[in-house]
Write a protein that holds these residues in place. Structure first.
Motif, PDB file in Angstrom:
ATOM      1  N   THR A   1       6.162  -3.343  -2.562  1.00 16.29           N
ATOM      2  CA  THR A   1       7.344  -2.484  -2.448  1.00 16.29           C
ATOM      3  C   THR A   1       8.185  -2.961  -1.294  1.00 16.29           C
ATOM      4  O   THR A   1       7.673  -3.201  -0.196  1.00 16.29           O
ATOM      5  CB  THR A   1       6.929  -1.017  -2.201  1.00 16.29           C
ATOM      6  N   THR A  20       0.835  -1.195   0.000  1.00 15.79           N
ATOM      7  CA  THR A  20       0.000   0.000   0.000  1.00 15.79           C
ATOM      8  C   THR A  20       0.874   1.251   0.000  1.00 15.79           C
ATOM      9  O   THR A  20       2.000   1.242   0.510  1.00 15.79           O
ATOM     10  CB  THR A  20      -0.918   0.050   1.227  1.00 15.79           C
ATOM     11  N   GLU A  21       0.328   2.334  -0.539  1.00 12.85           N
ATOM     12  CA  GLU A  21       1.060   3.604  -0.515  1.00 12.85           C
ATOM     13  C   GLU A  21       1.177   4.140   0.907  1.00 12.85           C
ATOM     14  O   GLU A  21       2.163   4.792   1.253  1.00 12.85           O
ATOM     15  CB  GLU A  21       0.360   4.625  -1.419  1.00 12.85           C
ATOM     16  N   ARG A  43      10.618  -3.100  -6.361  1.00  8.14           N
ATOM     17  CA  ARG A  43       9.178  -3.351  -6.426  1.00  8.14           C
ATOM     18  C   ARG A  43       8.942  -4.633  -7.213  1.00  8.14           C
ATOM     19  O   ARG A  43       9.728  -4.984  -8.098  1.00  8.14           O
ATOM     20  CB  ARG A  43       8.432  -2.181  -7.090  1.00  8.14           C
ATOM     21  N   VAL A  76       4.134   2.457   2.333  1.00 11.68           N
ATOM     22  CA  VAL A  76       5.366   3.054   1.815  1.00 11.68           C
ATOM     23  C   VAL A  76       5.664   4.357   2.547  1.00 11.68           C
ATOM     24  O   VAL A  76       6.804   4.620   2.960  1.00 11.68           O
ATOM     25  CB  VAL A  76       5.257   3.296   0.296  1.00 11.68           C
ATOM     26  N   ALA A  77       4.634   5.188   2.733  1.00 13.66           N
ATOM     27  CA  ALA A  77       4.832   6.467   3.427  1.00 13.66           C
ATOM     28  C   ALA A  77       5.292   6.251   4.862  1.00 13.66           C
ATOM     29  O   ALA A  77       6.179   6.957   5.362  1.00 13.66           O
ATOM     30  CB  ALA A  77       3.526   7.270   3.397  1.00 13.66           C
TER      31      ALA A  77
END
Length: 320
Positions: free
Chosen positions: A313, A118-119, A135, A122-123
């Motif tokens: 990722t 998920t983004e 990735r 990642v954040a």
């Protein structure tokens, strides 16, 4: 909130911990392969002899809200996974678990590695000082794969034979399997990640087979020989306790033999072998991960019916 170390020999607690991780890993995603309860019990009751593991649970008022696990071998990055219940996110649970992991590993590791699909993940990892290393695209296909789809892509090039089996490597291919596994470890793309080499001698192959069987997995395997020389292999894992989603693991062809349909022939043969395994009658999905730059493998998977589900990722950075 309290964070406690999970005793792997406290089975109810261990399985509760694994359920939190599993739910967090699958949140917002479809058809996600995960570690079964049987595999969890076996993995932590019979740990890898060279690996140190840390299991943590976060609770609020006695209710589990998050979990973390970390695994480390000397000289390698520590692999860390953190999961927070969906209704308890953005309350500092993940940050608290991360600090607890760092505290537990301090002095034993200097680098940590984490995966997320998920983004938001990642954040979070970036905010903890980790950088994107690589990735991988997750592809899934419904099982069983129709025979007419396989038949249209079957057949090995001239001079190539494909051997398929389930379970332990036959003795007469054991040396070849170990050699190819070591080559795969050395050549697989790792992006900006620290490369960790896996030396797969015949003893290591047999130990891994024993561990995987004890954890409830059936190994479905194929190996390609060109004029008698082993040039590639592929492997699928099916959980006997939870066979709904199978996992397509490594597929590797030596560089000198690439581009001639050997990988395709192995994967088709292995999918056919999968259909002969009793556990596969309950399998509905097969998933695999492929590096975005590996266009030939992505195209091969699509030709077999795989569709892209999401992107994994992998990030890495200092532990401290």
């Amino acid at each position: 909130m309290t964070i406690e170390v999970v005793d792997p020999h406290d089975l109810p607690r261990l399985l509760e911990w694994n359920a939190v991780l599993r739910d967090g890993y699958a949140s917002g995603r479809s058809h996600v392969w995960s570690r079964s309860d049987e595999a969890t019990r076996s993995q932590f009751h019979h740990p890898h002899p060279t690996r140190v593991s840390v299991l943590l649970m976060a609770e609020v008022a006695g209710v589990a809200v998050g979990a973390a696990e970390a695994h480390m071998r000397p000289g390698e990055p520590a692999d860390v996974e953190i999961a927070v219940r969906e209704d308890c996110r953005r309350r500092g649970v993940g940050r608290a678990l991360l600090e607890a992991v760092r505290s537990a590993l301090r002095g034993a590791a200097t680098v940590m590695r984490a995966e997320t699909s998920t983004e938001a993940g990642v954040a979070f990892a970036r905010s903890a000082g980790l950088d994107v290393g690589t990735r991988e695209i997750r592809q899934i296909v419904e099982l069983p794969v129709p025979e007419n789809r396989l038949a249209g892509r079957a057949g090995a090039p001239a001079g190539v034979e494909v051997l398929s089996w389930s379970g332990r490597c036959p003795d007469d291919v054991l040396d070849d399997w170990a050699r190819l596994r070591s080559q795969m470890s050395a050549e697989v793309p790792s992006g900006e990640l620290t490369r960790t080499l896996e030396t797969a001698d015949v003893e290591a192959v047999r130990r891994n087979e024993q561990r995987m069987s004890a954890q409830g997995y059936t190994l479905v395997r194929s190996l390609a020989r060109e004029h008698g020389d082993a040039v590639g292999y592929t492997e699928i894992l099916v959980s006997r306790a939870d066979p709904e989603i199978g996992y397509q693991d490594d597929t590797f062809v030596e560089e000198r033999a690439r581009g001639r349909g050997i990988g395709r022939a192995m994967k088709v043969a292995n999918l056919r072998q999968l259909m002969t395994v009793p556990e596969s009658t309950a399998s509905r999905i097969l998933q695999t991960y492929t590096e975005p730059g590996n266009a030939p493998m992505l195209a091969l998977n699509r030709s077999l019916g795989f569709e892209e589900a999401d992107v994994l990722t992998v990030l890495e950075g200092p532990l401290g």
